[in-house]
Scaffold this active site. Structure first.
Site, PDB file in Angstrom:
ATOM      1  N   CYS A 129      -2.814 -80.241  -6.495  1.00 18.34           N
ATOM      2  CA  CYS A 129      -4.111 -79.998  -7.110  1.00 18.34           C
ATOM      3  C   CYS A 129      -4.090 -80.300  -8.600  1.00 18.34           C
ATOM      4  CB  CYS A 129      -4.683 -78.653  -6.746  1.00 18.34           C
ATOM      5  SG  CYS A 129      -3.778 -77.210  -7.225  1.00 18.34           S
ATOM      6  N   ARG A 130      -4.370 -79.321  -9.454  1.00 13.28           N
ATOM      7  CA  ARG A 130      -4.611 -79.651 -10.866  1.00 13.28           C
ATOM      8  C   ARG A 130      -3.351 -79.757 -11.693  1.00 13.28           C
ATOM      9  NH1 ARG A 130      -9.266 -75.331 -10.745  1.00 13.28           N
ATOM     10  NH2 ARG A 130     -10.944 -76.623  -9.915  1.00 13.28           N
TER      11      ARG A 130
END
Lengths: 234, 234
Positions: free
Chosen positions: A181-182
């Site tokens: 993800c981030r």
DNA sequence: AGTTCATTCGATATAATTATTGAATGTGAA
DNA sequence: TTCACATTCAATAATTATATCGAATGAACT
């Protein structure tokens, strides 16, 4: 008087350096850095993502701009902020490393998602790249669709965490799944891996997120302009 | 209540990371980091070097310890502080890079020491290492004697800035001189190079200081225990 | 025991940061 | 122009950071 006091050259350098560190020294601003690392964003979009008042986010962004962490440009009614530099991401990463070395709290958060210490080892970028080339792995991007649209790993499919349950039947059971993800401590990929394993999948996390992948100079795919909200949109 | 408010895992991580950045977000504490990067130091020694009250330095050091930047151990009446980790130096370096990219002030300070932009280019570590091996260069360490004693480049001679004038006649004029001190922005080596050039020497700065040299895994020489003040001394 | 000295603690005053309001600015569109 | 809207500004209050001073702690030495 309003201006700064007189300092010798050495001290004035420390003041400059401290200003940068001070701008990173706030949880909300660090969260803004992580979101801006996914791509440029309007004040409004950031405020929505963080769940904070717009005026508050605006002030944090201005503080970060004064310290040279972000830049902004106007696009119609919207003002888009972006990270000034790859060096900002590098500084964030360096600070994370210090915290990892020290903080039992960081360790504790991770342990919360896994029962056993083993097999929570993440996949490195290079390992993932070679396994992707051999077609041995399904890569899922668990960020929201708008962030996916701004850039994602080549061939990754977007499975926002909120939709993981409903999209589970579409996933192949015969291949390992790698979620990202981030960034390295973005909890969404931890949750996704925990959920996938509970359902019997073989799943691991990528060691970090899209921004680090991009910063390493590796290929990034983008959604062609279409129905997805563009930068500066609501 | 006194305790912290309830936060989700993601937020608590940002709090941890922000605590580290906040501990670096003060000019005096950054100066302490730079001095501790030369070697372990007592509170008293640090206070003397920075010219600050002891209680003030003590409090800064405790703040840094809470954030995991430094550790301390007692040695008789003295308490010696040292950097917790190489990662602390790396974080400091990363913050410096952000500041260099942004701040016109940093640039301005450097310009103050040189008239022409060219030939202020520093020598890289690798370049210096190879020229040292060929015996083509005189390396001077312009830090105070006590820091020199804790470690210096192999073959370097200690020429504290305050004594540069009196030691000038001893320096060979037929070889290039490379000066270094505490780190990439330590002004003492800038001053030394400016002074040496004024006197007709060919002189350059090393790109950074002893801590970075050591962190790069390169050889470091130490003064054998003798008349120099030991760690924890006055 | 008592003294010395390095360090830390406590209390205080000053300054800086932060979140929260509502008003002001500036842009695009009717 | 007038409106709608994104962003910023200004003012406030609450919290936190900072410097300073004298007192307290704790280890070494007489």
């Amino acid at each position: 008087m309003v201006g700064m006091s007189i300092r010798n050259p050495k001290q004035s350098l420390y003041v400059q350096f401290a200003a940068v560190a001070k701008a990173l020294g706030n949880p909300q601003r660090l969260e803004l850095v992580e979101h801006l690392a996914q791509g440029p964003r309007s004040v409004d979009a950031l405020a929505t993502k963080l769940g904070l008042p717009i005026a508050n986010v605006s002030q944090h962004l201005q503080a970060m701009r004064r310290a040279g962490l972000v830049t902004s440009d106007r696009n119609g009614k919207f003002i888009n902020y972006r990270l000034a530099d790859d060096s900002v991401l590098a500084a964030f990463a360096a600070i994370r490393v210090v915290a990892e070395h020290h903080s039992a709290e960081v360790e504790r958060v991770v342990r919360g998602w896994f029962d056993r210490h083993d097999d929570m080892e993440p996949v490195t970028r290079d390992e993932l790249a070679s396994r992707m080339k051999e077609g041995l792995v399904t890569v899922i991007d668990v960020r929201p669709a708008d962030e996916f649209a701004l850039g994602h790993l080549p061939g990754a499919i977007n499975v926002p965490l909120s939709e993981l349950g409903s999209l589970l039947p579409d996933l192949r059971t015969d291949r390992e799944i790698v979620a990202y993800c981030r960034g390295p401590w973005c909890v969404m990929s931890f949750e996704a891996v925990a959920e996938l394993r509970k359902r019997g999948f073989s799943a691991r996390r990528l060691e970090d997120g899209l921004p680090e992948w991009r910063a390493a100079g590796m290929a990034v795919e983008q959604v062609l302009r279409g129905d997805t909200a563009a930068v500066g949109g609501p």
